[in-house]
Design an enzyme around this catalytic site. Structure first.
Site, PDB file in Angstrom:
ATOM      1  CB  CYS A   1      11.303 -11.497   1.907  1.00  0.00           C
ATOM      2  SG  CYS A   1      11.172 -11.742   3.250  1.00  0.00           S
TER       3      CYS A   1
ATOM      4  CG  HIS B   1       9.789 -15.477   0.108  1.00  0.00           C
ATOM      5  ND1 HIS B   1      10.603 -15.690   1.058  1.00  0.00           N
ATOM      6  CD2 HIS B   1       9.352 -14.031   0.505  1.00  0.00           C
ATOM      7  CE1 HIS B   1      10.652 -14.990   2.211  1.00  0.00           C
ATOM      8  NE2 HIS B   1       8.953 -13.684   2.336  1.00  0.00           N
TER       9      HIS B   1
ATOM     10  CG  ASN C   1       8.556 -15.164   5.731  1.00  0.00           C
ATOM     11  OD1 ASN C   1       9.705 -15.334   5.380  1.00  0.00           O
ATOM     12  ND2 ASN C   1       7.918 -13.518   5.222  1.00  0.00           N
TER      13      ASN C   1
HETATM   14  O1  UT7 Z   1       8.235 -12.178   3.835  1.00  0.00           O
HETATM   15  C1  UT7 Z   1       7.928 -10.904   3.594  1.00  0.00           C
HETATM   16  C2  UT7 Z   1       6.715 -10.433   2.421  1.00  0.00           C
HETATM   17  N1  UT7 Z   1       5.544 -10.760   3.124  1.00  0.00           N
HETATM   18  C3  UT7 Z   1       4.246 -11.266   2.357  1.00  0.00           C
HETATM   19  O2  UT7 Z   1       4.160 -11.487   1.436  1.00  0.00           O
HETATM   20  C4  UT7 Z   1       3.086 -10.832   3.456  1.00  0.00           C
HETATM   21  C5  UT7 Z   1       2.247 -10.123   2.744  1.00  0.00           C
HETATM   22  N2  UT7 Z   1       0.884 -10.209   3.451  1.00  0.00           N
HETATM   23  C6  UT7 Z   1      -0.191 -11.608   3.578  1.00  0.00           C
HETATM   24  O3  UT7 Z   1       0.324 -11.836   3.434  1.00  0.00           O
HETATM   25  C7  UT7 Z   1      -1.009 -11.128   4.687  1.00  0.00           C
HETATM   26  O4  UT7 Z   1      -1.572  -9.837   3.923  1.00  0.00           O
HETATM   27  C8  UT7 Z   1      -1.378 -11.055   5.982  1.00  0.00           C
HETATM   28  C9  UT7 Z   1      -1.226 -12.856   5.950  1.00  0.00           C
HETATM   29  C10 UT7 Z   1      -0.036 -11.274   6.120  1.00  0.00           C
HETATM   30  C11 UT7 Z   1      -2.398 -11.127   6.325  1.00  0.00           C
HETATM   31  O5  UT7 Z   1      -3.504 -11.602   5.470  1.00  0.00           O
HETATM   32  P1  UT7 Z   1      -4.842 -11.010   5.077  1.00  0.00           P
HETATM   33  O6  UT7 Z   1      -5.871 -11.819   4.254  1.00  0.00           O
HETATM   34  O7  UT7 Z   1      -4.133  -9.974   4.181  1.00  0.00           O
HETATM   35  O8  UT7 Z   1      -5.638 -10.247   6.201  1.00  0.00           O
HETATM   36  P2  UT7 Z   1      -5.801  -8.807   6.757  1.00  0.00           P
HETATM   37  O9  UT7 Z   1      -4.867  -7.892   7.113  1.00  0.00           O
HETATM   38  O10 UT7 Z   1      -6.755  -7.849   5.678  1.00  0.00           O
HETATM   39  O11 UT7 Z   1      -6.882  -8.933   7.461  1.00  0.00           O
HETATM   40  C12 UT7 Z   1      -7.764  -9.356   8.063  1.00  0.00           C
HETATM   41  C13 UT7 Z   1      -8.291  -9.749   9.582  1.00  0.00           C
HETATM   42  C14 UT7 Z   1      -7.930  -8.035  10.183  1.00  0.00           C
HETATM   43  O12 UT7 Z   1      -9.543  -8.388  10.959  1.00  0.00           O
HETATM   44  P3  UT7 Z   1     -10.170  -7.348  10.518  1.00  0.00           P
HETATM   45  O13 UT7 Z   1      -9.913  -5.869  10.526  1.00  0.00           O
HETATM   46  O14 UT7 Z   1     -11.108  -7.668   9.101  1.00  0.00           O
HETATM   47  O15 UT7 Z   1     -11.505  -7.470  12.008  1.00  0.00           O
HETATM   48  C15 UT7 Z   1      -7.348  -8.682  11.006  1.00  0.00           C
HETATM   49  O16 UT7 Z   1      -6.927  -7.877  12.575  1.00  0.00           O
HETATM   50  O17 UT7 Z   1      -7.369 -10.544  10.689  1.00  0.00           O
HETATM   51  C16 UT7 Z   1      -7.236  -9.813  11.586  1.00  0.00           C
HETATM   52  N3  UT7 Z   1      -6.241 -10.652  11.481  1.00  0.00           N
HETATM   53  C17 UT7 Z   1      -5.611 -11.936  12.535  1.00  0.00           C
HETATM   54  N4  UT7 Z   1      -7.155 -12.474  13.098  1.00  0.00           N
HETATM   55  C18 UT7 Z   1      -6.697 -14.204  13.467  1.00  0.00           C
HETATM   56  C19 UT7 Z   1      -4.891 -10.517  11.688  1.00  0.00           C
HETATM   57  N5  UT7 Z   1      -3.770 -11.547  12.113  1.00  0.00           N
HETATM   58  C20 UT7 Z   1      -4.346 -12.068  12.669  1.00  0.00           C
HETATM   59  C21 UT7 Z   1      -4.151 -13.360  13.261  1.00  0.00           C
HETATM   60  N6  UT7 Z   1      -5.438 -14.202  13.820  1.00  0.00           N
HETATM   61  N7  UT7 Z   1      -2.968 -13.697  13.210  1.00  0.00           N
END
Ligand code: UT7
Length: 328
Positions: free
Chosen positions: A111, A252, A282
């Site tokens: 990125c 980004h 992204n």
């Molecule tokens: O560009 C390169 C650099 N990348 C980034 O900057 C990305 C950085 N990270 C993020 O933007 C966020 O961490 C994400 C958008 C990837 C995820 O958001 P989050 O608020 O951190 O969610 P999480 O990973 O803590 O997941 C929360 C819950 C989990 O379920 P449980 O364990 O709470 O039951 C995940 O399994 O959301 C679940 N989950 C989803 N649910 C519905 C993960 N992906 C999805 C989905 N739909 N697509």
């Protein structure tokens, strides 16, 4: 002498994939994707490869500047999804456009690739050895996404952009300062398991689905919130920039919440932040050139505007670049 951006263009494929498209394929929802990331839709390239995202951008730049392909001295392509592992995507683009006098290379910084590319491209121009350098950022993320992994499939899209760098005698304009960082300790939080020399492609690596993006979202999120915000603040301090001095933050586009943390750290009003994650998701190395190009083509930047570009991504790599816009 400084390097200025003298032309800019971007390209996103026409095929729009709304959040609802994922709902019957994965356990996800439009609501989850919007509220956690800010993404509403993204584009997936239906056929072709990353070079095909850049060819139309460069054609537009050449036309706008009345240049022939052989007028280009060098081309840098920031990408993690080159058409082939080798030769370089830069060589493929060079061939497709007949830029017979240009040398070039690919740059792998995920990125932050476009910002790394700007730093190198500007140095080439400032060396006086090269007059016209193309810096491109593009990714066909759909080619490396696991369609069964809801935690990554919904986040990314395809697209790219390019800028032409040229020399200017006016030191007040162009690429004025940069701070770039890397911390390889974050590498395993966002990577591809197989396909490199550490784990070459085999029938097993394919069967185990090890050729896709793997991300520990929370770890990357925590590092990004700090990394992007701090480097943006650092570039302001180094250049004595107050929030009123800055016309635009062009960040980004990985997550609205990361962008907002950066904006707050810089003390900027929300209307000074370029956001298009809702439309494209992204696009990795593509996000910043696409956002900058949209700002320019929508006539939202004028000559003299002070811009801060900021990124955070796999590596980890991160950084910020301070630009004073040089063209009308
Ligand atoms: O560009 C390169 C650099 N990348 C980034 O900057 C990305 C950085 N990270 C993020 O933007 C966020 O961490 C994400 C958008 C990837 C995820 O958001 P989050 O608020 O951190 O969610 P999480 O990973 O803590 O997941 C929360 C819950 C989990 O379920 P449980 O364990 O709470 O039951 C995940 O399994 O959301 C679940 N989950 C989803 N649910 C519905 C993960 N992906 C999805 C989905 N739909 N697509």
């Amino acid at each position: 002498m400084k390097a200025i951006i003298s032309a800019i263009s971007h390209f996103v494929p026409p095929n729009i994939i709304p959040n609802s498209w994922f709902e019957d394929k994965l356990e996800t929802s439009d609501e989850w994707i919007r509220t956690r990331t800010g993404i509403v839709e993204r584009r997936f390239l239906e056929s072709g490869a990353t070079s095909d995202l850049l060819v139309p951008c460069i054609q537009e730049i050449l036309e706008k500047k009345s240049l022939k392909p052989e007028d280009i001295d060098a081309i840098i392509v920031a990408t993690i999804t080159p058409d082939n592992v080798f030769p370089a995507c830069a060589a493929t683009v060079q061939k497709k456009l007949g830029m017979s006098k240009a040398w070039g290379f690919d740059l792998s910084a995920a990125c932050s690739g476009f910002l790394y590319g700007l730093e190198i491209g500007a140095a080439l121009v400032q060396s006086s050895a090269y007059k016209r350098v193309l810096v491109c950022g593009a990714d066909m993320m759909s080619s490396i996404l696991n369609p069964e992994d809801r935690s990554t499939y919904v986040l990314f899209g395809d697209g790219g952009g390019a800028v032409l760098l040229e020399p200017s005698d006016d030191d007040e304009y162009g690429i004025l300062d940069s701070r770039l960082y890397m911390d390889g300790r974050g590498g395993s939080n966002l990577y591809m398991i197989a396909g490199g020399s550490a784990k070459p492609t085999t029938v097993e690596t394919a069967a185990n689905k090890e050729h896709y993006v793997v991300q520990d979202g929370q770890s990357v999120f925590k590092a990004a919130v700090i990394g992007m915000a701090e480097v943006a603040a650092e570039i302001m301090e180094r250049n004595n920039l107050k929030s009123d001095d800055i016309a635009w933050l062009v960040p980004h586009q990985a997550n609205l919440r990361i962008i907002d943390a950066t904006r707050k750290r810089m003390g900027l009003d929300p209307e000074k932040v370029m956001i298009n994650i809702d439309k494209y998701g992204n696009t990795t190395a593509g996000t910043i050139p696409i956002a900058l190009s949209e700002l320019y083509h929508h006539k939202k930047i004028k000559k003299g505007d002070r811009l801060v570009l900021a990124s955070f991504g796999a590596g980890y790599t991160w950084g910020a670049i301070y630009i004073r816009w040089a063209i009308d």
